[in-house]
Scaffold this active site. Sequence first.
Site, PDB file in Angstrom:
ATOM      1  N   HIS A 122      38.861  26.944  40.948  1.00 58.67           N
ATOM      2  CA  HIS A 122      38.723  26.479  42.530  1.00 58.67           C
ATOM      3  C   HIS A 122      39.336  24.852  42.510  1.00 58.67           C
ATOM      4  O   HIS A 122      38.648  25.147  43.719  1.00 58.67           O
ATOM      5  CB  HIS A 122      37.038  27.059  41.962  1.00 58.67           C
ATOM      6  CG  HIS A 122      36.830  28.208  42.663  1.00 58.67           C
ATOM      7  ND1 HIS A 122      36.818  28.862  41.845  1.00 58.67           N
ATOM      8  CD2 HIS A 122      37.103  29.044  43.989  1.00 58.67           C
ATOM      9  CE1 HIS A 122      36.464  30.228  41.980  1.00 58.67           C
ATOM     10  NE2 HIS A 122      36.295  30.597  43.485  1.00 58.67           N
ATOM     11  N   CYS A 125      46.115  37.927  48.575  1.00 57.51           N
ATOM     12  CA  CYS A 125      44.369  37.869  49.002  1.00 57.51           C
ATOM     13  C   CYS A 125      44.325  36.152  47.877  1.00 57.51           C
ATOM     14  O   CYS A 125      43.682  35.007  48.406  1.00 57.51           O
ATOM     15  CB  CYS A 125      43.012  37.563  49.339  1.00 57.51           C
ATOM     16  SG  CYS A 125      42.121  39.116  48.401  1.00 57.51           S
TER      17      CYS A 125
HETATM   18  C1  PEP Z   1      41.359  36.401  42.955  1.00 57.81           C
HETATM   19  O1  PEP Z   1      41.177  36.919  42.306  1.00 57.81           O
HETATM   20  O2  PEP Z   1      43.017  36.178  43.330  1.00 57.81           O
HETATM   21  C2  PEP Z   1      40.237  36.001  44.569  1.00 57.81           C
HETATM   22  C3  PEP Z   1      41.342  36.156  45.507  1.00 57.81           C
HETATM   23  O3  PEP Z   1      39.385  36.463  44.096  1.00 57.81           O
HETATM   24  P1  PEP Z   1      38.338  35.101  43.604  1.00 57.81           P
HETATM   25  O4  PEP Z   1      39.598  33.831  43.541  1.00 57.81           O
HETATM   26  O5  PEP Z   1      37.440  33.785  44.844  1.00 57.81           O
HETATM   27  O6  PEP Z   1      37.813  35.248  42.569  1.00 57.81           O
END
Ligand code: PEP
Length: 556
Positions: free
Chosen positions: A186, A486
């Site tokens: 994150h 995504c």
């Molecule tokens: C992913 O896991 O690639 C995703 C887009 O979701 P997050 O990063 O919010 O877990």
Amino acid sequence: METTLRGVGVSHGVAIGQVRHMGTAVLEPPVKQIPAEEAEREQGRARQAVEAVAADLVARGNLAGGEAQAVLEAQAMMAQDPELIADVERRITVGSTAERAVYDAFAAYRALLAGAGEYLAGRVADLDDVRNRIVARLLGVPMPGVPDSDEPYVLVARDLAPADTALLDPSLVLGFVTEEGGPTSHSAILARALGVPAVVALPGATELAEGTVIAVDGSTGEIVVEPGEEKKAQLEALAAERKAALSASTGPGATSDGHKVPLLANIGGPADVAAAVEAGAEGVGLFRTEFLFLDDNKNAPSEEKQVAAYRQVLEAFPESRVVVRVLDAGADKPLDFLTPADEPNPALGVRGLRTLLDHPEVLRTQLTALAKAAEGLPVYLEVMAPMVADRADAKAFADACREAGLRAKFGAMVEIPSAALRARAILQEVEFLSLGTNDLAQYTFAADRQVGAVSRLQDPWQPALLDLVAMAAEAAKAEGKSCGVCGEAASDPLLACVLTGLGVTSLSMGAASIPYVRAALAKYTLAQCERAAAAARAADSAEEARQAAQAVLSGE
Ligand code: PEP
Ligand code: MG
């Protein structure tokens, strides 16, 4: 002396500024007996620290206003509680140091609060924060949490959790450097959302001295410690040159021969909309709704609060696609009101859709709020579930959407290898797929996305990950449905071309990456992208895959 360190660059651009560390949890001060004649001086130190912390909390409250002010003022009162202060002084009289006396007196008070019913128990975290602040002041170490600074700085931390960063003032953060975290952590996602350069998985980052000037190159992963004037000028020129190359790219995403690949934005809430629109996003490919609820993660958000937030986002994208992901709580994004606190391995526990199926009322409220928010708006609403494992999960989600009367397309994220392997079965229940390559890498390689030491395995260029992407994209094509990406893989310009060659139908990323990806796609034909994709899949490592794709695209 100028030295160069190397981590993993995860968000483009160059930042030059002073290091400010994210304060870590306060250490327990050692138990030390002081001579009686020092007691008075220690008591004075303790009183001064308490007063300074209380004054600081009040000042921050005045700045923040609203609900935050009430919370901060209540914390200032906790700090000045006469009984607590009397307890601290008593402990010093019998030989404690000031910091140890504060630590122990707060521990006793904490035990009382924790056992005093739900409301008071809920204040324990606030009390801990006050204690940490006073102890940090007495020990002369940085305050816990977000740095106190009026000057722009480069934030350095072990890793950043969404809850830590909710309080960051984006106008002060020039860039991020973390010791842990991979390209999909994150910290990386947040840096891209803020459009600031970032380098993660930098060994020794937390040992960089506070206040040292560093230059961060988020494209190469290079950190120059105490750069000389010449180096600074060179890096700034490089950044300007990269930026200029981008301004030439505008319009919808497409390969040079016109194969359209819509470029969508990943957002965490209404605050990210302006940057997405400015970058020319053709819609939203991932609205991470859990980010809206991090400021109060003890209570389920009300339907009204959700309707208001969703509507602000939906209104900003008339006649465009907006893909909303229902709450993905758990693992790296815990929400207190939903996430079990005692799981041995939260990433493999009850998270994402699993949490929502255990709390159907939370899912229902969210879907109803989305239905209300979209009412009367000319938007193409799509709603998807995180962490879908199999067809039963996909069906449960689609049923919940139908029951809530939602007029939208329903989709499933492909984040668990089982979902890619059985994508055709999942597509019997939902209308689209969206590849969450961050989690898909985590689960394919058994490599925690928050652990820097395994960042090699979280590299989205890993050929095994590309195989799973290809499998999902082929299944969607066979079913006549769409399959986007995504995850952060979509924000790497070269990889975006490879993903296009693998057959994905849209790419969604932090707004700041859109111009880079648009410019890269526009340089190659679909056939070139397909050849690059085949070459990458034929490789045996992430690095070889990257080189093979690059070689194809540069015509070597
Ligand atoms: C992913 O896991 O690639 C995703 C887009 O979701 P997050 O990063 O919010 O877990
Ligand atoms: Mg995910």
